[in-house]
Each structure stands twice: as structure tokens, then as C-alpha cells.
Design a protein around this motif. Sequence first.
Motif, short mmCIF file in Angstrom:
data_model
loop_
_atom_site.label_atom_id
_atom_site.label_comp_id
_atom_site.label_asym_id
_atom_site.label_seq_id
_atom_site.Cartn_x
_atom_site.Cartn_y
_atom_site.Cartn_z
N UNK A 199 15.48 -2.73 7.53
CA UNK A 199 16.57 -2.21 6.69
C UNK A 199 15.98 -1.51 5.46
N UNK A 200 15.02 -2.17 4.82
CA UNK A 200 14.43 -1.57 3.61
C UNK A 200 13.80 -0.22 3.94
N UNK A 201 13.05 -0.16 5.04
CA UNK A 201 12.36 1.08 5.38
C UNK A 201 13.36 2.21 5.53
N UNK A 224 16.72 2.28 4.22
CA UNK A 224 17.64 2.56 3.12
C UNK A 224 17.03 2.44 1.73
N UNK A 225 16.05 1.57 1.56
CA UNK A 225 15.46 1.44 0.23
C UNK A 225 13.94 1.52 0.35
N UNK A 226 13.44 2.66 0.85
CA UNK A 226 12.00 2.73 1.13
C UNK A 226 11.15 2.49 -0.11
N UNK A 227 11.66 2.80 -1.29
CA UNK A 227 10.83 2.61 -2.49
C UNK A 227 10.54 1.13 -2.73
N UNK A 228 11.50 0.26 -2.36
CA UNK A 228 11.28 -1.17 -2.56
C UNK A 228 10.17 -1.67 -1.64
N UNK A 229 10.24 -1.24 -0.38
CA UNK A 229 9.22 -1.68 0.57
C UNK A 229 7.86 -1.12 0.20
N UNK A 230 7.84 0.16 -0.19
CA UNK A 230 6.56 0.79 -0.53
C UNK A 230 5.94 0.11 -1.75
N UNK A 237 -7.77 -3.87 -4.23
CA UNK A 237 -9.02 -4.60 -4.05
C UNK A 237 -8.78 -6.00 -3.53
N UNK A 238 -9.77 -6.56 -2.89
CA UNK A 238 -9.77 -7.95 -2.41
C UNK A 238 -8.56 -8.29 -1.54
N UNK A 239 -7.97 -7.33 -0.90
CA UNK A 239 -6.77 -7.63 -0.11
C UNK A 239 -7.13 -7.86 1.35
N UNK A 240 -6.23 -8.55 2.05
CA UNK A 240 -6.36 -8.66 3.50
C UNK A 240 -5.50 -7.55 4.07
N UNK A 241 -6.12 -6.69 4.90
CA UNK A 241 -5.34 -5.60 5.47
C UNK A 241 -5.09 -5.88 6.94
N UNK A 242 -3.85 -5.87 7.36
CA UNK A 242 -3.55 -6.06 8.77
C UNK A 242 -3.16 -4.70 9.32
N UNK A 243 -4.03 -4.09 10.14
CA UNK A 243 -3.77 -2.73 10.58
C UNK A 243 -2.46 -2.61 11.38
N UNK A 244 -1.79 -1.52 11.18
CA UNK A 244 -0.54 -1.18 11.89
C UNK A 244 0.64 -2.08 11.54
N UNK A 245 0.38 -3.20 10.85
CA UNK A 245 1.46 -4.18 10.70
C UNK A 245 2.63 -3.64 9.88
N UNK A 246 2.35 -2.81 8.88
CA UNK A 246 3.47 -2.28 8.08
C UNK A 246 4.33 -1.34 8.92
N UNK A 247 3.70 -0.52 9.75
CA UNK A 247 4.49 0.36 10.62
C UNK A 247 5.35 -0.47 11.56
N UNK A 248 4.80 -1.61 12.01
CA UNK A 248 5.59 -2.46 12.90
C UNK A 248 6.74 -3.09 12.13
N UNK A 249 6.44 -3.60 10.93
CA UNK A 249 7.50 -4.24 10.13
C UNK A 249 8.62 -3.23 9.83
#
Lengths: 448, 342
Positions: free
Chosen positions: A244-246, A248-254, A280-292
Motif C-alpha cells: 500500500x505504501x509503495x 500511495x505513500x511512496x515517500x514514507x516507504x522510501x 553504513x554498517x547495514x544489513x542489505x537483503x538484495x531484492x527484498x524491497x522490490x518484493x515488499x
Amino acid sequence: MEFQDPAFLSRILTLLTLSFHILYATIGVGVPLMIMIAQWVGIKKKDEHYILMARRWARGFVITVAVGVVTGTAIGLQLSLLWPNFMQLAGNVIALPLFMEVFAFFFEAIFLGIYLYTWDRFEDQRKHFLLLIPVALGAAASSVFITIVNAFMNQPQGFEILNGEMVNVSPLLAMFSPAVPTKVAHVMATAFMTSAFLLASIAAFRMLRGSTHIYHKKALFLTMKLALVFSVATALIGDFSGKYLAEYQPEKLAAAEWHFETEEDAGLVMFGVLDGEEVKYAIKIPYALSILAHSNPFAEVTGLNEFPEDEIPPLWIHYLFDTMVTIGMWLAFFSFVYVVAAWRNWSFIRTKWFRWLTVAGGPLALVAIEAGWWFTEVGRQPWILRGHMKIDEAATTSGHVDLMIVLFAGLYLILGIGTVVVLSRMYRRNPVEKELAARENGKGGEEE
Amino acid sequence: MTLEIIGISVLWLFLFLYVIVASIDFGAGFFNAYSSFVGKQHILTGVIQRYLSPVWEVTNVFFVFFFVGIIGFFPQTAFYYGTTLLVPASLALILLAIRGSYYAFATYGAKINHRGYIYMYGLSGLLLPAALSPVLAMSEGGFIQLDNGQPYLDYWALFTSPLMWSIVVLSLTAVLYISSVFLTWYSSKAGDAKATDLMRKYALVWAAPAIVTATGIIYELRGHNPEHYARILDLWWAFALSFLLFAGTVYLIWKKRHYGWAFILLMGQFFTAFFAYGASHYPYLLYPYLTIYDSFTNEAMAIALIIAFIAGLFLLLPSLYLLFRLFLFDKDYVEGKSDYHA
Ligand code: HDD
Ligand code: HEM
Ligand code: HEM
């Protein structure tokens, strides 16, 4: 300077009251269902323990409801006291669900009074059980209606603005904004989940304190099963909320994901710190944001670069989102492990450390509730009515908000301490063992 | 009948109901504290726990109904009253919280019957009408001013106004009077002769001050708001009727007869006075800035609210009936023969 700005102070007071109310409100929505289930199981299985469970939960519930009512009345009135300009504008469009909510309160309050004061008054247990249905429905309905109002603030519709006036108003259209389905479902599921974990915490705590009665085992197993169901539901619906966020409210998700540039194959950022625009120091899960966002690992996700500088929400909401999601995942996993282990009779769930983890579940769920609400509300900044009215335009001009903050902070402190003291005293004075023994002697439950 | 009139009538009716049920609640707390103070505790405690504990949340919803409803039907009130009432309304909220927590912590919960708590609960019952009733004075105009288009409350004018103080005194006497008449009836139904006797005495004590202060306000209005005063005189017959009903209540209580009727007459007295006062206030919500016409919501919303209200009544009336049947009219329950608390 900021400390004299009524808009800033109004935010603080709103934050204070809502953060406090929401704890009680969540319990108020969730616990009636738990009581219902326990009482139902008790009637079906003819097992006194479950009936007693319902009764003891109901006793504690009255106290949280009373504080919920007090704080709810406060936030209800404060909306007009602190955000008069917003209420004047929005009242024209979104007053309907607020008004309907009052009827839900009536319904809940009336039947709660009846339910509480009619234990054992009916020959047939099932009649008394029926009285609980309106309580649960009323509580659920009030949360649905208020969440509809909040959905409207996030994705307003059902009106047009002409020279600062609202015209062509459609109250029904305003009620059913696109934010409603995911929001309402997520709020309800999290309320049930949180209540189940809280009741499980209490049972686990009693067992840690040396209580070995079968009553606690039954309570723990029942609530953990419910917790599993609702935490899976929560995670699923949470995923829909992301979609839903992606849309209607993409700025919140971004902002939550520190997703600065629009791009495809977007990865999900967990934790980390921000150095300028560098993560920095983050865990990155590839593709996961596109899936979410779009259920598709290669989909394009809108980044912050598409929005004007002054309409981007604060970036620290990232941590709120992380907190909520991490707790959600953990609790779903944990209740799954518990239920499987209990079913296969594995013994590690009876160890001390595992019991302590169970005790932690309830408070963790409450933390996730707070994180979730702060995330949605701060993530809507700078808007109060997204796209139409900003926070500064909405606030009161009164110069006394600072004093009120002190006053209400003191009040909530006393109410919070009072709740804990009274609840623990109530159960300590009248433990299950004592009450069961008294019932067997035919004396009824209460000491007085 | 226009939509505006329907809207304000509905709100006024619920405000009236709140005044009655809240007065019973506030006054009972005060009498309880007072009797504890002079060493007659426990005469009233039972009555209060049996009747007030199951219904106080419902009482509170009447209040919520009023302020949610007025924003719904007349959104502009949020602008004028919201800004100016921050302090008095917040104080009222704190007092309401004291009462709510008394029920939660002292009557349902761990039974903390600390004396200080009983006094605070009792005192809050008097302070609440004193905190809420000045709004009626403000609505008469002269206290809320505009500065650069922003409303503000002139505290000095308000606190030095005899009108404001007479309204506060009226609200206090009315609370004590309404509550003592109701409790006389309730205790006599409960067959509690001691409590009946005590409450009857209080009812007689507070009857005269209630009517004297009410008359005092009309007199004060003459100076403060002549326009409103003139409209009140036009409605003199309603106020006269209200006085007759008042005399009826006092007579029955005096003669120790038909306490139920005495309370019904009292409801009639307040109903006529309240509506006559409301009608004479028409069309102003706030002299001279706000009338029910220029602050009204749009037509679509008004119709939706009225439909929701009617649908809500279908839910509410049967439920309220059930509640009262169980806790007000159930003989065994009222007499305290049965205790079914969870
Ligand atoms: C027990 C509490 C809890 C837990 C475990 C979760 N949430 Fe949540 N979340 C909420 C409690 C919450 C909430 C308090 O109910 C919120 C705040 C406002 C709302 O609509 O629901 C929320 C909002 C919220 C939003 C914002 C919706 C909006 O702004 O309109 C998203 C995207 C998610 N959640 C996603 C998730 C995901 C993917 C989770 C993974 C497990 C998750 N939530 C677990
Ligand atoms: C009529 C409905 C609502 C109105 C008018 C409203 C208004 C506001 C406003 C103006 C703020 C201040 C913004 C800010 O400080 O950033 C705020 C913050 C907040 N609201 Fe809402 N809100 C509403 C519904 C809700 C609901 C239903 C909840 C859930 C409990 C909620 C939870 C919060 C929280 C936790 C904050 C603190 C975040 C913060 O201060 O930034 N709100 N709300
Ligand atoms: C801006 C946000 C909110 C406002 C204005 C508000 C208003 C109120 C009011 C006025 C009451 C007291 C009703 C009474 O007198 O009985 C109340 C209680 C309650 N509220 Fe809130 N509320 C808000 C947020 C929420 C949220 C987000 C939920 C649920 C998710 C919720 C659920 C409840 C429930 C269930 C009660 C009944 C008391 C209880 O069971 O604890 N409220 N609320």
C-alpha cells in the motif's frame, strides 16, 4: 525557540497522550477476544480452568479499560484543543466515523458493565458468554472507526478544495480511502497478537515464580497458539501494508528504507547508520524491497529524489520500521518454535531461559505497537492531512500548551504506575490456587 | 425543521442526559466523602458501588458524544472553543481521570480504600462542574475575543464576572440537589432506611439554594447579555412550568412519598429549564461570533450524521434498557442480595 512554538508543543502532547492511550486501547481491542475464546473452550470442554481463566482475565481487563476510557477521553478532546484548525477543516469530511465510534463506545461500555456484574447470575453459562460478544464487537468497531480516521489523514479523499473551503463532500468516499483495508486489518491483527503475547507473559511469569498448577500450562499453551496465528497474520498483512505504501505513500516507504534514488532490483536495508546519503554498517537483503513493495524482485521502487526537499519525512523513521519488523519476525518465529515444541513435547521450553523469553514477548509486542504508530505518524510529516494541510497550519495558537504537557505527563505517570500496582496486587492477593480451592469448597472466588 | 435545528437538538438532548447522569455520579462521590469525613462512612458506600460502578463508563460516553457530535455538526466550534478552552478543558480531563481511576483502582481493583483517595474522588465531583460550567458563561459573549483573527480567552474578565460565578454556583447546587433526590429514591428502593433518611435530608437542604441560584443567573444575564435576557422573558411560561415541577419534587420529598415520582418531576424540571434556556440562546453558539447556521457542516455530512444517529439509537436504546433493568430496576441487585461481580 522551538520550545515556545505551540505547534511543536502540541505535537509533544499528542505524542504523549496517544502513545499512552494506544497501549490500553490495544489491550482493549484484543483481550475481549481472548476472554471469549477461553470462556468458549471452557464451556465446550466443560473445563472449569478455562472458565476461571476468562474470569480472571476479565477482572484485570476492567482496570485497563477504565484507564483506556480516561486516556481516550483525553485524546478525543485534545484533538480539538490542540489541532482546532485541522478539526475545523477535517470535521467537514471525516466526522462520520468519529461519530459512529461513539456509538461503538456506548455499546462496549454498556455490555461490559453488564458482563462484569452478571457472573453466575444466569443458570446457563452460554447466556453469559453471549454478553461478551457485544463487548468484543464494540471494541473492535471503535478501533476500526478511529483507524479509518487515521487512514483518511494518510490518504485523504472524498472532497475538493475550492478557495480554502471543502466542497463536493462525500462522507462515505472519505471513509473508504485506499489506506483503510491494510491499516484496519494490520491494527486489528496486531491488537490480537499483542494481547495473546501479554497473557502468555503473565502465565510464564507465574510459572517462573514457582507455580506448577496445570492451570498455567493450559493458559500458556492456549495463548501461545493464538499468538502464533495472529503473528503470522500480522506479518502477512504488514507485507500488504508495505505494498500500500509503495503505491500511495511512496515517500514514507522510501524514507523508512533510506531509498534515495528510484531504482529497480531494490534491496532492503536493515539497521545501519546514515552518513549523509551513505548507509553504513547495514544489513542489505538484495531484492527484498522490490518484493515488499511490488511482490516482484525486479520491480522499480520510487526513491526520495522524486519529492521536494520539504516534503520528505524524517529519515530516523527507518529505526522505527526496523524495530517493528524485527520484533514481528522474532515473535512469529518464537511462537512457532513454542507451539511445535509443546506439541512434540520437547523439554527445552520448560527451561528457565525459555520461560524468560516468553515473558519478554508481551512487552516486546507493546514496543512494536509504539514503533508502528510512531512510524506511520512521523512518516506522514510534514503533513497532518497528507497533501492538504501541514502540521504548523493545524495547531492551536494558545500559549499554555507547555503547562498542559507537564500536567498530563504527571497524570499518565500516576495512571501507569497505578495500573501496574493494582493489577499485581489484585492477582497476588488472590492467586489461582487459592481461588480454585475456594471454589471447590463452594465459596466462590472473591475473598471479600 | 432545518438540519441545523435537528443537529443542535440532538446535541442538547445528550448534553441534558449527561448533566443528569453526571450530576448523580459527581454528587454521590461528594456525599460519600462527606459522610466519611463526619464519620458516617459506609452508609453510602454500598449504594455507590452497586449503582455507579457498572454505569460510570456509560456516563462518560455521554460526554464524549457531546464533544464529538458538536465538532461533527458544527466544525467551526473547534476553531473558537478549541483554542480558548485548552486550560479549562484540560483541567476537567484531569479531574475526570481522578474519578475514572477511583473506579478502576478502588472499587474494581485492589480495593484501595485510602481516605485521601475517597476525598479526592469526592472533591473532584465538585470541581468538575466548576471546571465545565464556565463554558456556558463564555458562550454568552464578552469573554472570548479575537486578536488578529485568532480567538483568545480573556481570563481576567471571566474571573471577575458575577455571571460566571453564579453559573458555577448553580452547577454545584444543581449537582448536589439532583444527586441527593436520585439517591433518596435509590436507597429507598434498596430498603436502606438509614441512607434514605440521610439523602432525603440533603435533598431538602439543597433544594432552596438550587432554585435561588438559578434565578440569580437570569438576573445576571440582564446586565451581561440583554438580547438573551429578552428572549428568556419571552419564554417565561417554560420557566414557570419548571418551577412548578420543582415545587412538586420538594413536596413529595418533604412528605416522604413517591420518591420515584419526585425524581421524575425533577427530570421534568431540569428538562424544561434546560431546553427553554437553549431555545433562548438560539441561534448563537457563541455570542456574537458563531451561530448554528454559519458554523454548520455541509449538507451531505449532516444527513450522514443524522442517519448514523438514528441507526445508533436502535442499538443504544435496547442496550440502555437492558442495563437499567439489570442495575436500576432489579430488586435483588439493588437490595444488594446478590453480588455477581467477576
Ligand atoms: C505488534 C505490533 C506490530 C508488529 C509485530 C508489526 N507491526 Fe506493522 N504496524 C503496527 C504494529 C505492528 C501498527 C501499530 O498496528 C501500525 C501502525 C499504524 C498502522 O496502521 O499499523 C503498523 C504499521 C505498519 C506499516 C505502515 C502502514 C501505513 O503507514 O499505512 C507497515 C508497512 C507495516 N506496519 C509493516 C509491517 C511488517 C512488514 C511487519 C513484519 C512482521 C510488521 N509490520 C509487524
Ligand atoms: C483523528 C485522528 C488523528 C489525528 C488528528 C492525529 C494527529 C496527529 C498529529 C497532528 C500528530 C503530530 C505529528 C508529529 O508529531 O509528528 C500525531 C502524532 C502521533 N499520532 Fe496521530 N493522529 C490521529 C490518529 C492517530 C491514531 C489513531 C494513532 C494511534 C494510536 C496515532 C498515533 C500517533 C503517534 C504515536 C504520534 C506521535 C508521533 C510524532 O509525534 O511524530 N494517531 N498525530
Ligand atoms: C486519535 C486517536 C484516538 C482517539 C481520538 C480516541 C478516542 C477515544 C475515546 C474518546 C475513548 C473513550 C471512550 C469512552 O468514554 O468509553 C477511547 C477508548 C478506546 N479507544 Fe481510543 N482513541 C484513539 C485511538 C485509538 C486506537 C488507535 C484504538 C485501537 C486500535 C483505540 C481503541 C479504543 C478502545 C478499544 C477504547 C475503549 C476503552 C478500552 O477498551 O480501552 N483508540 N478512545
